[in-house]
Design a protein around this motif. Structure first.
Motif, PDB file in Angstrom:
ATOM      1  N   SER A   1       0.831  -1.202   0.000  1.00 27.89           N
ATOM      2  CA  SER A   1       0.000   0.000   0.000  1.00 27.89           C
ATOM      3  C   SER A   1       0.867   1.255   0.000  1.00 27.89           C
ATOM      4  N   THR A   2       0.460   2.252  -0.763  1.00 31.83           N
ATOM      5  CA  THR A   2       1.158   3.544  -0.741  1.00 31.83           C
ATOM      6  C   THR A   2       0.487   4.516   0.223  1.00 31.83           C
ATOM      7  N   SER A   3      -0.551   4.065   0.920  1.00 33.43           N
ATOM      8  CA  SER A   3      -1.180   4.826   2.009  1.00 33.43           C
ATOM      9  C   SER A   3      -0.822   4.127   3.315  1.00 33.43           C
ATOM     10  N   PHE A   4      -0.696   4.887   4.399  1.00 32.86           N
ATOM     11  CA  PHE A   4      -0.367   4.272   5.684  1.00 32.86           C
ATOM     12  C   PHE A   4      -1.454   3.286   6.094  1.00 32.86           C
ATOM     13  N   VAL A   5      -1.026   2.107   6.516  1.00 32.18           N
ATOM     14  CA  VAL A   5      -1.924   1.065   7.001  1.00 32.18           C
ATOM     15  C   VAL A   5      -1.423   0.599   8.363  1.00 32.18           C
TER      16      VAL A   5
ATOM     17  N   ARG B   1       3.885   2.184   5.311  1.00 24.68           N
ATOM     18  CA  ARG B   1       3.463   2.205   3.918  1.00 24.68           C
ATOM     19  C   ARG B   1       4.682   2.062   3.018  1.00 24.68           C
ATOM     20  N   GLN B   2       4.426   1.751   1.778  1.00 26.33           N
ATOM     21  CA  GLN B   2       5.457   1.674   0.755  1.00 26.33           C
ATOM     22  C   GLN B   2       5.439   2.979  -0.035  1.00 26.33           C
ATOM     23  N   GLU B   3       6.602   3.462  -0.420  1.00 26.51           N
ATOM     24  CA  GLU B   3       6.688   4.708  -1.186  1.00 26.51           C
ATOM     25  C   GLU B   3       6.071   4.560  -2.574  1.00 26.51           C
ATOM     26  N   SER B   4       6.245   3.397  -3.174  1.00 30.45           N
ATOM     27  CA  SER B   4       5.783   3.174  -4.537  1.00 30.45           C
ATOM     28  C   SER B   4       5.148   1.797  -4.643  1.00 30.45           C
ATOM     29  N   ALA B   5       4.171   1.655  -5.509  1.00 28.65           N
ATOM     30  CA  ALA B   5       3.491   0.375  -5.678  1.00 28.65           C
ATOM     31  C   ALA B   5       4.411  -0.697  -6.262  1.00 28.65           C
TER      32      ALA B   5
END
Length: 158
Positions: A42-46, A132-136
């Motif tokens: 995810s590129t949004s915080f989870v 989160r991840q910076e990029s998908a």
């Protein structure tokens, strides 16, 4: 400037501050741990983990909460960042890039995030690690190889 001797005592005879002066005492401590490896693309915080979460109820709205989260954290992507932060309820206490980052190709770090928060409430608040991840094109990991993470909240007298 002259030194005033309270009640005609020497300075070395003073053993405590007057009761009206707050000393920043730690009033309560809550902690949680998690050792399960988790990841996201995810590129949004989870939520990093449902168990990497603490609830604390301040005894006064003027008290502060010091939160520290320690974890093994990393990115599994080519020059992509894994980002971590701490939330109070639904509020990100970091910024859009979080409070901790690890850039690189399959790099892992042990690190910590901390913040002194002023929730201004006597209602229960929840502090939780998010990532989160910076990029998908990559993946962000927490608790790499099932190392143990912890989150601890300290209520500090305000």
């Amino acid at each position: 400037m002259a030194i005033i001797k309270p009640n005609n005592n020497t300075i070395s005879a003073i053993t405590a501050l007057p009761a009206a002066i707050s000393t920043g005492k730690v009033l309560q401590v809550v902690t949680a741990t998690d050792g399960t490896q988790r990841n996201t693309t995810s590129t949004s915080f989870v939520t990093a983990s449902n168990t990497l979460s603490v609830d604390i109820t301040p005894s006064s709205s003027s008290n502060k909460i010091f939160v520290i989260c320690t974890c093994t954290f990393g990115s599994n992507g080519n020059n992509i960042a894994g980002l971590g932060t701490i939330y109070r309820d639904s509020t990100n206490l970091g910024n859009a890039n979080g409070m901790m980052a690890n850039y690189g190709n399959s790099n892992r770090i042990s690190g910590s995030m901390s913040i002194l928060d002023s929730p201004s409430t006597t209602s229960s608040v929840t502090y939780q690690a998010y990532f989160r991840q910076e990029s998908a094109s990559g993946q962000c990991d927490i608790n790499w190889n099932s190392t143990k993470s912890s989150i601890t909240a300290y209520e500090i007298e305000g």
